[in-house]
Design an enzyme around this catalytic site. Structure first.
Site, PDB file in Angstrom:
ATOM      1  CE  LYS A 115      60.898 -17.604  12.370  1.00  0.00           C
ATOM      2  NZ  LYS A 115      61.242 -18.189  11.000  1.00  0.00           N
ATOM      3  CE  LYS A 197      57.825 -25.457  17.577  1.00  0.00           C
ATOM      4  NZ  LYS A 197      57.321 -25.567  15.966  1.00  0.00           N
ATOM      5  CE  LYS A 200      63.790 -26.962  11.540  1.00  0.00           C
ATOM      6  NZ  LYS A 200      63.653 -25.611  11.084  1.00  0.00           N
TER       7      LYS A 200
HETATM    8  P1  ATP Z   1      62.267 -23.336  14.875  1.00  0.00           P
HETATM    9  O1  ATP Z   1      62.415 -24.154  16.224  1.00  0.00           O
HETATM   10  O2  ATP Z   1      63.360 -22.900  13.994  1.00  0.00           O
HETATM   11  O3  ATP Z   1      60.921 -22.390  14.815  1.00  0.00           O
HETATM   12  P2  ATP Z   1      60.864 -25.739  14.185  1.00  0.00           P
HETATM   13  O4  ATP Z   1      61.366 -26.931  14.857  1.00  0.00           O
HETATM   14  O5  ATP Z   1      59.362 -25.373  14.701  1.00  0.00           O
HETATM   15  O6  ATP Z   1      61.663 -24.615  13.739  1.00  0.00           O
HETATM   16  P3  ATP Z   1      59.889 -25.397  11.337  1.00  0.00           P
HETATM   17  O7  ATP Z   1      61.078 -25.634  10.412  1.00  0.00           O
HETATM   18  O8  ATP Z   1      59.283 -24.274  11.554  1.00  0.00           O
HETATM   19  O9  ATP Z   1      60.426 -26.319  12.556  1.00  0.00           O
HETATM   20  O10 ATP Z   1      58.806 -26.637  10.957  1.00  0.00           O
HETATM   21  C1  ATP Z   1      58.828 -27.526  10.121  1.00  0.00           C
HETATM   22  C2  ATP Z   1      57.734 -28.251  10.124  1.00  0.00           C
HETATM   23  O11 ATP Z   1      57.912 -29.133  11.320  1.00  0.00           O
HETATM   24  C3  ATP Z   1      56.337 -27.644  10.356  1.00  0.00           C
HETATM   25  O12 ATP Z   1      55.276 -28.363   9.475  1.00  0.00           O
HETATM   26  C4  ATP Z   1      56.179 -27.864  11.767  1.00  0.00           C
HETATM   27  O13 ATP Z   1      54.689 -27.770  11.877  1.00  0.00           O
HETATM   28  C5  ATP Z   1      56.765 -29.070  11.965  1.00  0.00           C
HETATM   29  N1  ATP Z   1      56.935 -28.995  13.531  1.00  0.00           N
HETATM   30  C6  ATP Z   1      57.950 -28.435  14.256  1.00  0.00           C
HETATM   31  N2  ATP Z   1      58.246 -28.901  15.402  1.00  0.00           N
HETATM   32  C7  ATP Z   1      57.371 -29.666  15.694  1.00  0.00           C
HETATM   33  C8  ATP Z   1      56.824 -30.598  16.982  1.00  0.00           C
HETATM   34  N3  ATP Z   1      57.526 -30.319  18.014  1.00  0.00           N
HETATM   35  N4  ATP Z   1      56.078 -31.582  16.875  1.00  0.00           N
HETATM   36  C9  ATP Z   1      55.545 -31.600  15.794  1.00  0.00           C
HETATM   37  N5  ATP Z   1      55.332 -31.043  14.626  1.00  0.00           N
HETATM   38  C10 ATP Z   1      56.617 -29.967  14.758  1.00  0.00           C
END
Ligand code: ATP
Ligand code: LTN
Length: 334
Positions: A115, A197, A200
């Site tokens: 970050k 992965k 968002k």
């Molecule tokens: P960013 O893209 O902003 O890093 P993110 O989509 O990774 O966000 P977070 O808010 O960090 O989302 O995560 C919320 C929850 O969703 C966490 O428990 C994370 O492990 C899970 N998660 C996020 N992306 C995935 C994915 N592609 N597959 C499975 N679990 C996920």
């Protein structure tokens, strides 16, 4: 332990639009676990401001996320669903734990490094101590288990280290939490680059299915998903795009990957992608309808917010008072 049940804590940031990865990897597991544990599910808005936010957007997204927790099937009568910022104990415990955490430990956090690189113009102290606030979230409720995706494992480890350090100095104050990482849907990959992965914060909207996408958009994204030239629906690492679609279909229908392979034996990618799209639509449609219904019921949601902030505050204060006493703060005079 509250009323003989073990305690579960988890949270999500209200930044960006939630994806199918967030749902299958986190929210769906939360619903499965909610009967077994006494659960606290927080919208961690205090964590969100470690990165600059537009205030009106943050407020709107935080409410939408809280509603989504309920729409996904978490009963707010049984699960404590609340905003982190409504319980001042999070900030108070975080301050104390800051004094029991070393700079060197925080310097090793990979999320901080990522970050800080992405937001080079705003490497604030909150971003650096983010894991301490997360430790406070978890330890405040004496959580036994914390369901998260693999990416949060390091933060759970530092939480355990801080708790053990404190307990060694002052006696058994904190429960030492365990991470819970689900099997199905643990890592949903991008539809455009199956090595990455689904996230968002991806700039390409075709890479992710958002929980609020309409059926046409979902179908279009599934049809455009990157696959390969093998033309056979097989569950293997050499076909990462197809493997990811099988995982999605499997998580949405409850069929095992082996059953999915059998179901599509001899069929082409076109048919398979249509079926994946249909399965996602049938999972997301009720979720969207329920979220829209709850959105309209302002009085009910406001009631949930009020009651659960109070409930969370009650448990948070129990731990906080104990900790304040241990570190030597003067007792309150009534
Ligand atoms: P960013 O893209 O902003 O890093 P993110 O989509 O990774 O966000 P977070 O808010 O960090 O989302 O995560 C919320 C929850 O969703 C966490 O428990 C994370 O492990 C899970 N998660 C996020 N992306 C995935 C994915 N592609 N597959 C499975 N679990 C996920
Ligand atoms: N850092 C987590 C969100 C989070 C959390 C928590 C998860 C904040 N506090 C406590 C579990 C327990 C994330 O980015 N997904």
């Amino acid at each position: 332990m509250i009323q003989d049940k073990k305690v579960l804590f988890s949270g999500m940031q209200a930044t960006g639009n939630l994806t199918l990865g967030n749902y299958l990897g986190a929210l769906k597991n939360w619903v499965t676990l909610s009967d077994e544990y006494e659960c606290f599910y927080s919208v961690v808005d205090m964590h969100s401001i470690t990165v600059r936010q537009d205030p009106a957007t943050l407020r709107k997204r935080a409410r939408a996320l809280l509603i989504l927790y309920i729409a996904a099937g978490l009963d707010p009568e049984k699960n404590c669903i609340y905003y982190q910022s409504h319980v001042s104990g999070h900030a108070e415990l975080a301050w104390i734990l800051n004094c029991f955490t070393y700079m060197g430990e925080l310097n090793r956090m990979t999320q901080f490094k990522d970050k800080a690189a992405r937001h080079a113009d705003n490497i604030n102290a909150g971003l650096f101590t983010y894991p301490v606030l997360m430790a406070a979230d978890i330890l405040l409720y004496q959580a036994d288990v914390v369901p998260v995706g693999v990416d949060q494992k390091q933060h759970l480890e530092i939480t355990r280290d801080i708790a053990e350090r404190f307990n060694n100095l002052y006696g058994p104050v904190f429960t030492i939490p365990e991470p819970y990482i689900g099997k199905v849907g643990a890592k949903i990959m991008s539809l455009q680059d199956p090595e990455k992965k689904m996230s968002k914060s991806d700039e390409n909207p075709n890479a992710s299915i958002y929980l609020m996408d309409d059926p046409d958009t979902i179908m279009r994204k599934c049809k455009r998903a990157v696959t390969d030239s093998e033309s056979a629906v097989l569950y293997r690492d050499e076909q990462p795009g197809v493997k990811n679609l099988i995982n999605i279909y499997s998580a949405c229908t409850g069929h095992t990957p082996e059953e999915v392979v059998k179901e599509f034996d001899g069929k082409g990618y076109g048919d398979f992608k249509m079926a994946v799209g249909e399965s996602v639509i049938s999972v997301l449609r009720p979720l969207q309808e329920e979220a829209a219904r709850l959105e309209r019921d302002k009085a009910y949601i406001d009631g949930v917010i009020r009651a659960n902030a109070e409930k969370a505050g009650y448990y948070a204060n129990k731990t906080l008072r104990k900790v304040q006493k241990k570190v030597g703060f003067p007792e309150r005079v009534r």
